[in-house]
Design a protein around this motif. Structure first.
Motif, PDB file in Angstrom:
ATOM      1  N   HIS A 108       0.641  -1.016  -0.257  1.00  0.00           N
ATOM      2  CA  HIS A 108       0.301  -0.360   0.295  1.00  0.00           C
ATOM      3  C   HIS A 108       1.032   1.364   0.000  1.00  0.00           C
ATOM      4  N   ILE A 109       1.325   0.980   0.597  1.00  0.00           N
ATOM      5  CA  ILE A 109       3.179   2.504   0.943  1.00  0.00           C
ATOM      6  C   ILE A 109       2.887   2.374  -0.441  1.00  0.00           C
ATOM      7  N   ALA A 110       3.999   1.653  -1.347  1.00  0.00           N
ATOM      8  CA  ALA A 110       4.625   1.956  -2.822  1.00  0.00           C
ATOM      9  C   ALA A 110       3.431   2.478  -4.153  1.00  0.00           C
ATOM     10  N   HIS A 128      10.154  12.829   5.963  1.00  0.00           N
ATOM     11  CA  HIS A 128       8.720  11.986   7.043  1.00  0.00           C
ATOM     12  C   HIS A 128       7.459  12.269   7.684  1.00  0.00           C
ATOM     13  N   ASP A 129       5.867  12.291   7.685  1.00  0.00           N
ATOM     14  CA  ASP A 129       5.344  12.934   8.496  1.00  0.00           C
ATOM     15  C   ASP A 129       4.777  12.132   8.713  1.00  0.00           C
ATOM     16  N   ARG A 130       4.746  11.781  10.765  1.00  0.00           N
ATOM     17  CA  ARG A 130       4.742  10.728  10.652  1.00  0.00           C
ATOM     18  C   ARG A 130       2.570  10.232  10.573  1.00  0.00           C
ATOM     19  N   ASP A 169       0.649   7.405   8.758  1.00  0.00           N
ATOM     20  CA  ASP A 169      -0.460   6.767   9.661  1.00  0.00           C
ATOM     21  C   ASP A 169      -1.657   7.203   9.450  1.00  0.00           C
ATOM     22  N   GLN A 170      -2.480   7.836   8.925  1.00  0.00           N
ATOM     23  CA  GLN A 170      -3.612   8.324   8.187  1.00  0.00           C
ATOM     24  C   GLN A 170      -3.750   7.798   7.129  1.00  0.00           C
ATOM     25  N   CYS A 171      -2.512   7.429   6.323  1.00  0.00           N
ATOM     26  CA  CYS A 171      -3.000   7.510   4.787  1.00  0.00           C
ATOM     27  C   CYS A 171      -1.941   7.074   4.227  1.00  0.00           C
ATOM     28  N   MET A 172      -0.389   6.905   4.091  1.00  0.00           N
ATOM     29  CA  MET A 172       0.913   5.810   3.415  1.00  0.00           C
ATOM     30  C   MET A 172       1.065   4.508   3.768  1.00  0.00           C
ATOM     31  N   VAL A 173      -0.197   4.137   4.909  1.00  0.00           N
ATOM     32  CA  VAL A 173       0.015   2.237   4.961  1.00  0.00           C
ATOM     33  C   VAL A 173      -1.435   2.222   4.858  1.00  0.00           C
TER      34      VAL A 173
END
Length: 337
Positions: free
Chosen positions: A170-172, A236-238, A242-246
């Motif tokens: 999902h991240i990629a 890197h925006d934690r 967490d809320q979107c990129m993963v």
């Protein structure tokens, strides 16, 4: 593959200082006793376990038992049953909250950061191509889809994602969409498996083709093939991570830098309380991604075991590992090789 954590090891220092470990190396060799070590089921951790086994047995006189391990089962067993005594390489993101609690409550100890530059993920291209075409950033590469063949549509470039079913899939995908790669002439390629991803890189190098996509270190592939990690030109925006990129359904992805993953050696507090001078070794030893990449490449090319790799490391990286132990211990290990 993403495994991110910020774990303090302050309790380690306090506990170790309280142990009063003043034995000489000779005394430590007699007093080390039994130690069980998790031989995790991935290559870099298996190699580390065997390096530890040889140094602890031959240098400190320990009786080392290796037990098969994996992240969650090994952590749970150490936390609840004090078994095994040590996990040489633990990627802590998957166990961050319970690990924090176990450290705070004095059951487990972060003994060392074994991978000194952390686990690294990103978007990579062959170094020869990066130098030839002056590709420094992801945007540099996305401006040249013609350099990256492999898409079903030959008019487009191939952007290789993470294998289906992995957390990084999902991240990629979100990095691909957030970068606008789909609008810049690229197709997102699902490699299907780790072997498929590795095969795509090997094929590109054998044909002297360009390759663009997700990968991570340390790995045998990056030890064998010279790859350059592209600058994403993003922090890197934690929260966004967490809320979107993963997330598989992120509605508004933006390019976000991967965090560096902390990779630690974990020991039980029960073991630390009875440890001798070997604890100094456990706390001291660490290596870089480059070193591990080189070793994993050597092992892969020769279909070598973790034990084979450990002896190869000790015989050929003496300048590194002898810094981890006193001279007397180093001489014992060298005499056993």
């Amino acid at each position: 593959m993403t495994k991110t954590a910020i774990v303090t090891a302050s309790s380690t220092a306090a506990l170790i200082l309280g142990l009063g470990m003043t034995a000489t190396p000779a005394m430590a060799q007699d007093q080390c006793g039994d130690i069980s070590i998790a031989e995790m089921n991935w290559a870099s951790a298996g190699l580390a376990a065997w390096v530890d086994k040889i140094i602890l047995e031959e240098g400190y006189g320990c009786n080392v038992t290796l037990v098969i391990g994996d992240t969650m089962p090994t952590f749970t067993s150490m936390n609840e049953r004090n078994e095994p005594d040590m996990a040489p390489e633990l990627w802590v993101n998957a166990v961050k909250e319970p690990l924090d609690a176990a450290v705070d409550e004095g059951r487990l100890i972060i003994a060392a950061q074994i991978l000194e530059d952390g686990g690294v993920e990103g978007i990579w291209v062959p170094t020869w191509l990066a130098e030839q075409e002056n590709l420094v950033t992801l945007n540099d590469a996305l401006a040249r889809p013609d350099l990256f063949p492999g898409a079903d549509d030959p008019s487009k470039g191939a952007f290789h994602g993470c294998p289906s079913g992995w957390a990084c899939q999902h991240i990629a995908r979100n990095q691909y969409l957030g970068s606008g790669a789909d609008e810049k002439g690229f197709d997102l390629i699902d490699p299907g498996s780790s072997a498929g991803l590795d095969g795509a890189i090997a094929r590109a190098f054998s044909r002297e083709d360009g390759w663009l996509g997700y990968y991570w270190a340390p790995t045998a592939v990056l030890g064998r093939y010279d790859m350059t990690r592209l600058d994403l030109e993003a922090e890197h925006d934690r929260t966004r991570w967490d809320q979107c990129m993963v997330q598989p359904d992120c509605a508004d992805p933006e390019v976000t830098e991967w965090p560096v993953s902390d990779v630690f050696t974990l020991v039980t507090a029960e073991y630390a309380e009875r440890a001798g001078d070997e604890m100094d070794y456990i706390e001291t030893r660490k290596w870089s991604n480059d070193t591990v990449n080189e070793m994993l490449s050597w092992m892969t090319e020769r279909q070598a075991t973790n034990e084979d790799g450990a002896y190869e490391f000790l015989e050929n990286y003496e300048e590194l590992w002898t810094q981890w132990v006193p001279e007397e211990i180093a001489e014992r290990v060298k005499a056993a090789l």
